[in-house]
Each structure stands twice: as C-alpha cells, then as structure tokens.
Design a protein around this motif. Sequence first.
Motif, PDB file in Angstrom:
ATOM      1  N   ARG A  78     100.712  -8.913  -4.855  1.00  0.00           N
ATOM      2  CA  ARG A  78     101.012 -10.004  -3.757  1.00  0.00           C
ATOM      3  C   ARG A  78     101.494 -11.262  -4.422  1.00  0.00           C
ATOM      4  O   ARG A  78     102.562 -11.973  -3.949  1.00  0.00           O
ATOM      5  CB  ARG A  78      99.414 -10.241  -3.174  1.00  0.00           C
ATOM      6  N   GLN A  79     101.095 -11.638  -5.567  1.00  0.00           N
ATOM      7  CA  GLN A  79     101.680 -12.836  -6.102  1.00  0.00           C
ATOM      8  C   GLN A  79     103.238 -12.574  -6.447  1.00  0.00           C
ATOM      9  O   GLN A  79     103.703 -13.422  -6.388  1.00  0.00           O
ATOM     10  CB  GLN A  79     100.648 -12.985  -7.647  1.00  0.00           C
ATOM     11  N   THR A  80     103.448 -11.157  -7.024  1.00  0.00           N
ATOM     12  CA  THR A  80     104.684 -11.042  -7.425  1.00  0.00           C
ATOM     13  C   THR A  80     105.617 -11.070  -6.156  1.00  0.00           C
ATOM     14  O   THR A  80     106.836 -11.570  -6.119  1.00  0.00           O
ATOM     15  CB  THR A  80     104.749  -9.641  -8.078  1.00  0.00           C
ATOM     16  N   LEU A  81     105.166 -10.645  -5.214  1.00  0.00           N
ATOM     17  CA  LEU A  81     105.963 -10.784  -3.582  1.00  0.00           C
ATOM     18  C   LEU A  81     106.095 -12.122  -3.593  1.00  0.00           C
ATOM     19  O   LEU A  81     107.300 -12.644  -2.988  1.00  0.00           O
ATOM     20  CB  LEU A  81     105.075  -9.959  -2.484  1.00  0.00           C
ATOM     21  N   ALA A  82     105.036 -12.822  -3.611  1.00  0.00           N
ATOM     22  CA  ALA A  82     105.204 -14.349  -3.201  1.00  0.00           C
ATOM     23  C   ALA A  82     106.173 -15.275  -4.136  1.00  0.00           C
ATOM     24  O   ALA A  82     107.107 -15.924  -3.463  1.00  0.00           O
ATOM     25  CB  ALA A  82     103.739 -15.082  -3.333  1.00  0.00           C
ATOM     26  N   ALA A  83     106.298 -14.650  -5.332  1.00  0.00           N
ATOM     27  CA  ALA A  83     107.400 -15.210  -6.186  1.00  0.00           C
ATOM     28  C   ALA A  83     108.595 -14.892  -5.648  1.00  0.00           C
ATOM     29  O   ALA A  83     109.476 -15.870  -5.694  1.00  0.00           O
ATOM     30  CB  ALA A  83     107.233 -14.551  -7.549  1.00  0.00           C
ATOM     31  N   ALA A  84     108.870 -13.857  -5.331  1.00  0.00           N
ATOM     32  CA  ALA A  84     110.300 -13.486  -4.753  1.00  0.00           C
ATOM     33  C   ALA A  84     110.515 -14.369  -3.521  1.00  0.00           C
ATOM     34  O   ALA A  84     111.687 -14.629  -3.491  1.00  0.00           O
ATOM     35  CB  ALA A  84     110.193 -11.817  -4.767  1.00  0.00           C
TER      36      ALA A  84
END
Length: 394
Positions: A78-84
């Motif tokens: 989820r954090q990786t998605l938020a970064a994008a």
Amino acid sequence: MNTLKRIDPRRPFIITADGLRRITLGATGVAGSADFAAAGSAGHHREQAKPRRTSATPQRVLLVAAHADRGALDDHARQTLAAAALIADTTTEVVLLVFGEFTGEAAALGMLGVDKLIELPMFDRRKFAPIDELNALAACVAAYAPVHIFLPDNATGDGDLGRRYAAAANASVATHVVEIDATHVAAYVRANTAFAARSLPEVVLLAPNAVDPKLPFVGAGERVVWRVDGEPVSSKGAVRDLGIEEIDAAQLALEEADFIVSAGNGVSDVPAFERLASTLGAAIGASRVAVDDGKFTRDKQIGATGKTVEASVYIAFGISGAVQHLQGIKDCRHVIAVNLDASAPIAKRANLTVIADAQETIAALNEAASAARTARGTGAALLNSTAPAEGALA
Ligand SMILES: Cc1cc2nc3c(=O)[nH]c(=O)nc-3n(C[C@H](O)[C@H](O)[C@H](O)COP(=O)(O)OP(=O)(O)OC[C@H]3O[C@@H](n4cnc5c(N)ncnc54)[C@H](O)[C@@H]3O)c2cc1C
C-alpha cells in the motif's frame, strides 16, 4: 513517559500528501525542494469527500507491481502504491499489477490511489515462479509503457522480481529506497554510514515505511481484464518449485516471525503458554522482567534492549507495555493484549485488549485449540475457532 515518541535522528524524509516531511521532536520539517502535484489539493482534504486525482486524459503510466498477501495488499504494498500515486500528476495513470488472487473490490483500490487494476490470479506468493512472473511483468510493461515501475523491496517475491526485471531489461534501478519524491530517490549505503541520492530511476524498490499511505484523493479503481500471452516456462523445467518447508516456529528468528505470542510478568504458567505457542505455530517472545526472572532465555526478549519485531500478529500476555517494550513492537501490525488492568499502557497500543487473567485465557485458548483439532482432525487453524482474540484478526 508512555506517550513519548522515539525518533530515529537519521530518519529520512517521508513522502506524504503534503510533500516531503520529517517529524523531529514534535516539529515537522519540510524538505525545501519538494514539489508535488498532489500537494495542491492537500490542505482541506480530510474534511471533504476525496476528489479524483486524474483530471485530464491520461498520457503516461506509473506501474506498481506487488504480490497479494492472502487476497489483500499488505502495508508495504500500500505504501508503494501511495508513492506512485503521490508522484503521479493529473495526466498520469497509476496501474497496479497484482500477482496472485486479489479478493478486494477494485473500488476499494481506488481509495488506495489505483486507477487500473490488473490481477494475475494464476500466481501465488508461496509458489516460486520467477521466470513466469518476470515474463508477465515484462508483458505488462510492453503493453502499458510505464515511465517508472515501483515494487515493495521485500524478501517475499517483489524485491526479487524487481531486481530480475531491472537486470533483464537493462533498466536503471534503485533498491532499499527510503526517501522518494517526483524527482529523486535516496537510500542508505555503505552499511548505513552514508546517504545516497539520484534522479528517479526506471525501477524503484521501496523500503518499508518511506511513504505515508494516507491519500487526499482517489483513483479510478477500474479492474482491467488482461491475459499474459505465451506458455509458462517454469512448468517446462527451467525452474522447479520444491515447495515450502514448514519449520517449527520456535526455530524461527524472532525478527522474521509473522506471529508471536509474548509473555510478561503476568504469566505464571509458562508450560501452558509454551504449549499454546506451539499449537498456534507462533514464535515465543517475552518482556525483560519475564526474562530477568529466568522464565525465558535472553534471546526471547523484545524491546529496546532486546529484539525489534515486525509480526502481523503479536499477542502480549500479562505485559504492561513499558516504553522500552513498545519500542520493540512498533512495527507489528495487529497487537492483542491480555491483561487484568484495562489502563495498562499496552492497551493504548493494542488493536484489541482482552481484560482477563492470562492463565485463564491461555487455558481457554489451549482448550479451544484441542476442541478445534478434534473437530477437524487436524492440529491447525485455531484462528477460525471461537478464541477470544478472533475479532482482531478479521
Ligand atoms: C534501560 C532499560 C531498558 C529496558 N529494556 C527493556 C526491553 O528491551 N524489553 C522489555 O520488555 N522491558 C525493558 N525494560 C523494562 C521495562 O521498563 C519494564 O520494566 C518491563 O517491560 C516490564 O515487564 P512486564 O510488563 O512483563 O512486567 P510488569 O511491568 O510487572 O507488568 C506486568 C503486567 O501484567 C499484568 N498482569 C499481572 N498479572 C496478570 C494476570 N494474571 N493476567 C493478566 N495480566 C496480568 C499487570 O496488570 C501488568 O500490566 C527496560 C528498562 C530499562 C530501564
């Protein structure tokens, strides 16, 4: 004392909806150079329904690839998605490629900033199929031509896949990224003695907790039906999956354990506690007082002067939750406390607190475990039985 937050003085900036932030002893620092498309809509977003992030026809794509964890996305994904999503501008689509079955609604993914969801249910995190996964990722890249690809830098498949892809595609890559914005990434290097930054590479492998996953906007959340062309090659013998070897949870290093039961001063029946750990397949942890009392060996101690753990489920029996102990469980996902004292500090940290005697609860759980075992003819799956802690695991 108990509310005092401990800050890593060398902590990098965290990407949030309001830009790059660093919180130092109560004050919030803002990185001077940060300039986010997302920041403009940030100020009053929390009180209102969240707007759609994309406002113009998409012209470029950011691809996020991650394995599903039991049908869902874990915090790191989820954090990786938020970064994008935070880096994307109004004309950029965020496409999520999920390896494995995703049981959530695509609309719920919109809340996580996803515009398009591609699900590949034929893959499974527990099966080793690196070449097929690489081919699927490469096919998706060929179809969507993303400008950057993001993966969680973990040891459960995504980190390996990102490295394989970067090597195969001869793409620029940054690993263990702890700081990121639309223009740069940074990571600790040379055994954490130096901090290195570079421009945003083609493949970004993100370390955990580098991004605040709270978003001020939503994505389109559309599910896309997409097929991987070509025959799987792993099944033809290039790679052989020998399966997963189950080991005794007690042999597992506490830092790697996903499920920990931990005993404090309030646990007097240690054999019953150890029996429960073995039945649940959980690793054993302990507070310093329990270790000092000789109930457990020093390597079981969790806390500031013991181990730091990252379990998905941490059950604390008879542990008060002193600040030194809480420091060791700060990265645990679900904390369940069993304590006679509802005002013990652990109750503030716990997602579920059972106000009960530790010995009685342990005995009840052991009993429920053997009843479940008898009913099913198996020694597993107490978590689906009527144990008191059930609610927190849902
Ligand atoms: C420099 C320093 C470093 C430290 N490092 C660590 C560390 O790494 N890890 C660590 O754990 N501590 C550490 N400590 C110690 C820490 O401050 C606490 O003393 C310790 O964590 C308390 O352990 P406890 O919660 O098991 O015991 P207690 O503080 O005695 O709490 C016992 C809890 O059990 C409950 N209880 C009692 N009987 C029952 C029962 N029958 N059923 C259910 N609940 C019951 C009580 O309500 C209480 O909340 C450190 C201290 C210092 C000064």
